[in-house]
Design an enzyme around this catalytic site. Structure first.
Site, short mmCIF file in Angstrom:
data_model
loop_
_atom_site.label_atom_id
_atom_site.label_comp_id
_atom_site.label_asym_id
_atom_site.label_seq_id
_atom_site.Cartn_x
_atom_site.Cartn_y
_atom_site.Cartn_z
N MET A 221 0.81 -1.23 0.00
CA MET A 221 0.00 0.00 0.00
C MET A 221 0.84 1.26 0.00
SD MET A 221 -3.10 -0.81 -0.41
CE MET A 221 -4.02 0.67 0.00
N ASP B 76 10.91 3.26 5.21
CA ASP B 76 10.69 1.84 5.52
C ASP B 76 11.90 1.33 6.29
OD1 ASP B 76 10.22 -1.13 5.29
OD2 ASP B 76 8.58 -0.46 4.03
N LYS C 216 2.51 0.36 14.99
CA LYS C 216 1.92 1.64 14.56
C LYS C 216 2.00 2.67 15.69
CE LYS C 216 -1.28 -0.11 11.03
NZ LYS C 216 -0.82 0.41 9.75
N SER D 83 -6.17 -0.90 8.39
CA SER D 83 -7.35 -1.62 7.91
C SER D 83 -8.40 -1.75 8.99
CB SER D 83 -6.95 -3.04 7.47
OG SER D 83 -6.16 -3.01 6.33
N HIS E 244 -8.70 5.02 4.70
CA HIS E 244 -8.54 3.62 4.30
C HIS E 244 -8.61 3.57 2.77
CE1 HIS E 244 -10.28 -0.67 3.99
NE2 HIS E 244 -8.98 -0.73 4.04
N ASN F 272 -13.87 -3.31 6.42
CA ASN F 272 -13.17 -4.50 6.94
C ASN F 272 -13.92 -5.21 8.05
OD1 ASN F 272 -10.97 -5.06 5.28
ND2 ASN F 272 -9.96 -3.20 6.00
P1 NAD Z 1 3.07 -4.81 3.61
O1 NAD Z 1 3.44 -5.92 4.49
O2 NAD Z 1 3.09 -5.01 2.13
O3 NAD Z 1 3.99 -3.52 3.91
C1 NAD Z 1 4.23 -3.05 5.21
C2 NAD Z 1 5.57 -2.34 5.18
O4 NAD Z 1 5.76 -1.65 6.44
C3 NAD Z 1 6.77 -3.30 5.02
O5 NAD Z 1 7.54 -2.94 3.89
C4 NAD Z 1 7.54 -3.13 6.33
O6 NAD Z 1 8.95 -3.26 6.17
C5 NAD Z 1 7.14 -1.71 6.73
N1 NAD Z 1 7.35 -1.38 8.15
C6 NAD Z 1 7.10 -2.14 9.24
N2 NAD Z 1 7.41 -1.46 10.36
C7 NAD Z 1 7.86 -0.24 9.97
C8 NAD Z 1 8.34 0.91 10.66
N3 NAD Z 1 8.40 0.95 12.00
N4 NAD Z 1 8.71 1.99 9.93
C9 NAD Z 1 8.66 1.97 8.58
N5 NAD Z 1 8.21 0.90 7.87
C10 NAD Z 1 7.82 -0.19 8.56
O7 NAD Z 1 1.62 -4.33 4.09
P2 NAD Z 1 0.51 -3.48 3.27
O8 NAD Z 1 -0.43 -4.43 2.64
O9 NAD Z 1 1.20 -2.43 2.48
O10 NAD Z 1 -0.27 -2.81 4.50
C11 NAD Z 1 0.15 -1.58 5.08
C12 NAD Z 1 -1.02 -0.97 5.83
O11 NAD Z 1 -2.09 -0.71 4.89
C13 NAD Z 1 -1.61 -1.89 6.89
O12 NAD Z 1 -2.08 -1.12 7.97
C14 NAD Z 1 -2.78 -2.54 6.15
O13 NAD Z 1 -3.75 -3.03 7.03
C15 NAD Z 1 -3.28 -1.36 5.33
N6 NAD Z 1 -4.07 -1.68 4.14
C16 NAD Z 1 -3.74 -2.75 3.35
C17 NAD Z 1 -4.49 -2.99 2.20
C18 NAD Z 1 -4.15 -4.13 1.27
O14 NAD Z 1 -4.96 -4.44 0.39
N7 NAD Z 1 -2.98 -4.74 1.39
C19 NAD Z 1 -5.56 -2.14 1.84
C20 NAD Z 1 -5.84 -1.04 2.68
C21 NAD Z 1 -5.10 -0.82 3.82
#
Ligand code: NAD
Length: 279
Positions: free
Chosen positions: A14, A33, A94, A116, A137, A187
């Site tokens: 995302m 990241d 978070k 989410s 979101h 969600n």
């Molecule tokens: P992901 O696992 O693909 O990416 C998460 C990233 O966060 C990773 O690259 C990780 O290294 C990084 N990270 C972890 N701790 C960190 C920190 N302290 N500082 C900086 N970076 C850090 O996950 P995603 O699917 O991209 O989800 C990210 C957020 O978006 C989550 O809250 C998820 O619930 C939300 N979300 C996801 C979707 C989806 O379809 N995947 C849709 C809407 C919202």
């Protein structure tokens, strides 16, 4: 809160795609990241997504792409007008990163979480000036899907909501404003459906293909719940279900054994090439 300088925390599925959306509208973005592999890949990934979105007519072609800076140090967000948190769906991570951000950003900056399922008011507990935090979101992928849930926490101020609406207008997104609570609207419903769909596969009642075909063919949905789960990432689905289970007490959100097994095997869906489907 002019929204001109954007910082995105997390360069995963995302965070990368939100960066594409913003850079594609000409905004400079600082991406943070902790994973060096993601920092190395993010610019190329954004370039590929931009090309696709422009070819599909979903992002403007006549706008100069915003500059992307990829860094590991969270203090790089200090001069941002808007910080969008999009890291792993773990409440403790978070909370920690939001506290770090709020220690360095200007008091007037808008803080956004793309969580989410974690209630915005719970995250606001880690933020100084908690009124400046709202939830957005984004849908996956955010540069193709225009609508977003815009979540007003009980402490979110009118100023923060107006800044979030201005940002979304700048990015060509359309907010659906909703209240706070575990999983918000989408969600709370979707994650439970995914869990139930996985349970149906686990019980041998239907294959993933049959479950999804019932939703697309019979109900007219664009995708079925298990194809959606693969798109989201099964690791993220399990994290979101745990957040919902803990905050609602509702056993329907307890991640089923099949989901847990796939995550333990590293089969996260599209991002690893294998989930309910082979990609
Ligand atoms: P992901 O696992 O693909 O990416 C998460 C990233 O966060 C990773 O690259 C990780 O290294 C990084 N990270 C972890 N701790 C960190 C920190 N302290 N500082 C900086 N970076 C850090 O996950 P995603 O699917 O991209 O989800 C990210 C957020 O978006 C989550 O809250 C998820 O619930 C939300 N979300 C996801 C979707 C989806 O379809 N995947 C849709 C809407 C919202």
């Amino acid at each position: 809160m002019s929204g001109e300088r954007l910082a995105v925390l997390g360069a995963g599925v995302m965070g990368t795609a939100i960066t594409t959306l913003a850079a594609g509208h000409g905004l400079p973005v600082t991406v943070v990241d902790v994973n060096p592999g993601r920092l190395a890949a993010v610019r190329d990934d954004v370039r590929g997504q931009l090309r696709l979105a422009q070819l599909m007519g979903k992002l403007p072609r006549d706008v100069e792409t915003g500059e992307i800076t990829a860094v590991a140090d969270v203090t790089a967000v200090a001069d941002a007008d808007v910080v969008i948190e999009s890291i792993t769906e773990r409440p403790e991570l978070k909370a920690k990163v939001l506290a770090e951000v709020s220690a360095v950003v200007r008091p007037g900056a808008l803080l956004v979480s793309n969580t989410s399922a974690i209630p915005i008011d719970e995250l606001a507990a880690s933020v100084t000036h908690p009124g400046r935090l709202v939830g957005i979101h984004f849908m996956n992928p955010p540069y193709l899907i225009r609508a977003v849930e815009l979540i007003r926490g009980p402490r979110s101020t009118d100023t923060a909501m107006a800044a979030a609406a201005a940002l979304l207008a700048r990015l060509g997104r359309e907010p659906v404003v909703v209240g706070d609570g575990p999983g918000f609207v989408i969600n709370r419903i979707l994650q439970r459906s995914i869990n139930e769909a996985a349970r149906i596969v686990e019980e041998g009642i239907a294959t993933p293909e049959a479950v999804d075909a019932a939703f697309t063919g019979c109900l007219g949905h664009a995708t079925g719940p298990l194809a959606t789960a693969d798109l989201i990432g099964l690791d993220n689905v399990v994290d979101s279900l745990r957040v919902l289970r803990e905050r609602t007490g509702d056993a329907g959100y307890e991640p089923c054994a099949l989901l847990l097994r796939k995550v333990a095997d590293g089969d996260f869906g599209r991002k690893t090439g294998q989930g309910f489907y082979h990609h």
